[in-house]
Design an enzyme around this catalytic site. Sequence first.
Site, PDB file in Angstrom:
ATOM      1  N   ASP A  43      36.824  41.545  35.722  1.00  8.60           N
ATOM      2  CA  ASP A  43      37.328  40.582  37.150  1.00  8.60           C
ATOM      3  C   ASP A  43      37.323  41.971  38.183  1.00  8.60           C
ATOM      4  O   ASP A  43      37.867  42.883  38.051  1.00  8.60           O
ATOM      5  CB  ASP A  43      38.636  40.170  36.970  1.00  8.60           C
ATOM      6  CG  ASP A  43      39.186  39.849  38.514  1.00  8.60           C
ATOM      7  OD1 ASP A  43      38.404  38.759  38.795  1.00  8.60           O
ATOM      8  OD2 ASP A  43      39.743  40.758  39.065  1.00  8.60           O
ATOM      9  N   TYR A  48      36.855  45.460  46.342  1.00 10.13           N
ATOM     10  CA  TYR A  48      37.294  46.405  45.632  1.00 10.13           C
ATOM     11  C   TYR A  48      36.416  47.745  45.596  1.00 10.13           C
ATOM     12  O   TYR A  48      36.942  48.941  45.689  1.00 10.13           O
ATOM     13  CB  TYR A  48      37.494  46.093  44.331  1.00 10.13           C
ATOM     14  CG  TYR A  48      38.434  45.188  43.742  1.00 10.13           C
ATOM     15  CD1 TYR A  48      39.675  44.626  44.688  1.00 10.13           C
ATOM     16  CD2 TYR A  48      38.524  44.504  42.617  1.00 10.13           C
ATOM     17  CE1 TYR A  48      40.287  43.525  44.465  1.00 10.13           C
ATOM     18  CE2 TYR A  48      39.422  43.531  42.077  1.00 10.13           C
ATOM     19  CZ  TYR A  48      40.230  43.095  43.020  1.00 10.13           C
ATOM     20  OH  TYR A  48      41.209  42.098  42.763  1.00 10.13           O
ATOM     21  N   LYS A  73      34.902  38.167  43.693  1.00  9.00           N
ATOM     22  CA  LYS A  73      35.397  37.482  44.972  1.00  9.00           C
ATOM     23  C   LYS A  73      34.809  37.832  45.943  1.00  9.00           C
ATOM     24  O   LYS A  73      34.554  38.970  46.323  1.00  9.00           O
ATOM     25  CB  LYS A  73      37.086  37.959  45.093  1.00  9.00           C
ATOM     26  CG  LYS A  73      37.514  37.885  43.443  1.00  9.00           C
ATOM     27  CD  LYS A  73      39.220  38.415  43.554  1.00  9.00           C
ATOM     28  CE  LYS A  73      39.749  38.352  42.527  1.00  9.00           C
ATOM     29  NZ  LYS A  73      39.307  39.731  41.403  1.00  9.00           N
ATOM     30  N   HIS A 106      38.515  35.028  47.728  1.00 13.00           N
ATOM     31  CA  HIS A 106      39.895  36.036  47.598  1.00 13.00           C
ATOM     32  C   HIS A 106      41.217  35.741  48.174  1.00 13.00           C
ATOM     33  O   HIS A 106      42.167  35.916  47.675  1.00 13.00           O
ATOM     34  CB  HIS A 106      39.288  37.384  48.151  1.00 13.00           C
ATOM     35  CG  HIS A 106      39.933  38.626  47.362  1.00 13.00           C
ATOM     36  ND1 HIS A 106      39.362  39.881  47.176  1.00 13.00           N
ATOM     37  CD2 HIS A 106      41.100  38.800  47.000  1.00 13.00           C
ATOM     38  CE1 HIS A 106      39.973  40.526  46.480  1.00 13.00           C
ATOM     39  NE2 HIS A 106      41.260  40.024  46.603  1.00 13.00           N
ATOM     40  N   ILE A 238      44.432  38.964  33.604  1.00  9.49           N
ATOM     41  CA  ILE A 238      43.533  40.302  33.780  1.00  9.49           C
ATOM     42  C   ILE A 238      44.377  41.575  34.191  1.00  9.49           C
ATOM     43  O   ILE A 238      44.332  42.082  35.133  1.00  9.49           O
ATOM     44  CB  ILE A 238      42.538  39.599  34.727  1.00  9.49           C
ATOM     45  CG1 ILE A 238      43.370  39.090  36.108  1.00  9.49           C
ATOM     46  CG2 ILE A 238      41.412  38.825  34.312  1.00  9.49           C
ATOM     47  CD1 ILE A 238      42.427  38.831  37.298  1.00  9.49           C
ATOM     48  N   LYS A 240      45.002  45.433  34.507  1.00 12.05           N
ATOM     49  CA  LYS A 240      44.033  46.627  34.709  1.00 12.05           C
ATOM     50  C   LYS A 240      44.644  47.776  34.301  1.00 12.05           C
ATOM     51  O   LYS A 240      45.886  48.079  34.245  1.00 12.05           O
ATOM     52  CB  LYS A 240      44.071  46.725  36.460  1.00 12.05           C
ATOM     53  CG  LYS A 240      45.339  46.935  37.209  1.00 12.05           C
ATOM     54  CD  LYS A 240      45.243  47.663  38.355  1.00 12.05           C
ATOM     55  CE  LYS A 240      44.683  49.135  38.251  1.00 12.05           C
ATOM     56  NZ  LYS A 240      44.568  50.145  39.559  1.00 12.05           N
ATOM     57  N   SER A 241      43.939  48.760  33.927  1.00 12.66           N
ATOM     58  CA  SER A 241      44.025  50.147  33.596  1.00 12.66           C
ATOM     59  C   SER A 241      42.894  50.880  33.541  1.00 12.66           C
ATOM     60  O   SER A 241      41.776  50.163  33.313  1.00 12.66           O
ATOM     61  CB  SER A 241      44.826  50.251  32.234  1.00 12.66           C
ATOM     62  OG  SER A 241      45.174  51.654  31.795  1.00 12.66           O
ATOM     63  N   ARG A 246      45.633  52.463  27.104  1.00 11.32           N
ATOM     64  CA  ARG A 246      46.541  51.164  27.463  1.00 11.32           C
ATOM     65  C   ARG A 246      45.344  49.863  27.547  1.00 11.32           C
ATOM     66  O   ARG A 246      45.711  48.848  27.379  1.00 11.32           O
ATOM     67  CB  ARG A 246      46.843  51.467  29.132  1.00 11.32           C
ATOM     68  CG  ARG A 246      47.864  52.488  29.267  1.00 11.32           C
ATOM     69  CD  ARG A 246      49.156  51.936  28.806  1.00 11.32           C
ATOM     70  NE  ARG A 246      50.332  53.157  28.964  1.00 11.32           N
ATOM     71  CZ  ARG A 246      51.498  53.250  28.399  1.00 11.32           C
ATOM     72  NH1 ARG A 246      51.813  52.205  27.279  1.00 11.32           N
ATOM     73  NH2 ARG A 246      52.298  53.871  28.383  1.00 11.32           N
ATOM     74  N   ASN A 250      46.538  46.605  25.722  1.00 16.99           N
ATOM     75  CA  ASN A 250      46.441  45.285  26.393  1.00 16.99           C
ATOM     76  C   ASN A 250      45.779  44.085  25.804  1.00 16.99           C
ATOM     77  O   ASN A 250      45.904  42.860  26.000  1.00 16.99           O
ATOM     78  CB  ASN A 250      46.029  45.565  28.070  1.00 16.99           C
ATOM     79  CG  ASN A 250      46.767  46.132  28.701  1.00 16.99           C
ATOM     80  OD1 ASN A 250      48.142  46.322  28.448  1.00 16.99           O
ATOM     81  ND2 ASN A 250      46.670  46.677  29.914  1.00 16.99           N
TER      82      ASN A 250
END
Length: 294
Positions: A43, A48, A73, A106, A238, A240-241, A246, A250
């Site tokens: 995603d 971003y 998005k 978004h 979703i 994030k890392s 990690r 996840n």
Amino acid sequence: MQTLTLNNGVEMPALGLGVFQTPPNETRAAVTAALDLGYRHIDTAAAYGNEREVGQAVRDSGVPREEIFVETKVWISDYGYDETLHGFDKSAAKLGVDRIDLLILHQALPSDFDKTLAAYRALEKLLADGKVRAIGVSNFMVDHLTALLDATSVVPAVNQLEIHPYFQQRAVLDFDDRHHILNQAWSPIGGITFYPGYGENRKSVLQDPVVIGIAEAHGKSPAQVLLRWGLQHGRSVIPKSTKRHRIAENIDVFDFELTADEMKALDGLETGRRGGPEPENVTLAAFGRAIPEA
């Protein structure tokens, strides 16, 4: 990997990697690690600034493109019918793909909702033309969704929202469920609850004694418990890392199940406190910024 079926029949991996606030120079390595570890859902978003790096990692992964679900998005600065069609072109070119699996708006733009509707009609056109497999929205509240459904013909496949035990948005979730709109959680482990912007007295849901107790009972981490909570509610998550260990942690959430009492205890942590911006405060004046060309 568990999958979820969207309201148009498209299947989507239930868990994906988010790259919100991941710098471009770290995004490629994070996505590469995720795909190597078994993720098949990424995603991102035009706003971003890292779509290009996501696309590069997807191409270099060796995983067939059709096995990777790519979601992005359109930012509010590209709302409007023609503007959103061009927004797709920019995102597709940066990602290096001909077709985007899931394209969503978004934010709602309450101060100019006609522009929001025009943007969504452009998504409908892209869907009809086969340029996207599914369309949806993000951060839309009940009034936004009601107005959208009244004025358009395709029910959004997804509504991506801030969802974690401290902020559950149940009225929106219930509306989405009634209209077969899949709830997708951004900040599913409540990471936003320990951002500086959350306030001086912020308290991380990862450090909540209820969460820690459940994690210890299952031999899992607090983050894994929160992801499992979202998945058992039938949501897409979703996290994030940028850290490989990690990212690996996840996705390791499909080998245990929370009890009904544990789910109820997590449901009971609601604070009603939003971490992200208030949807009604999203305006072009406050949040608009140009999205670069490809």
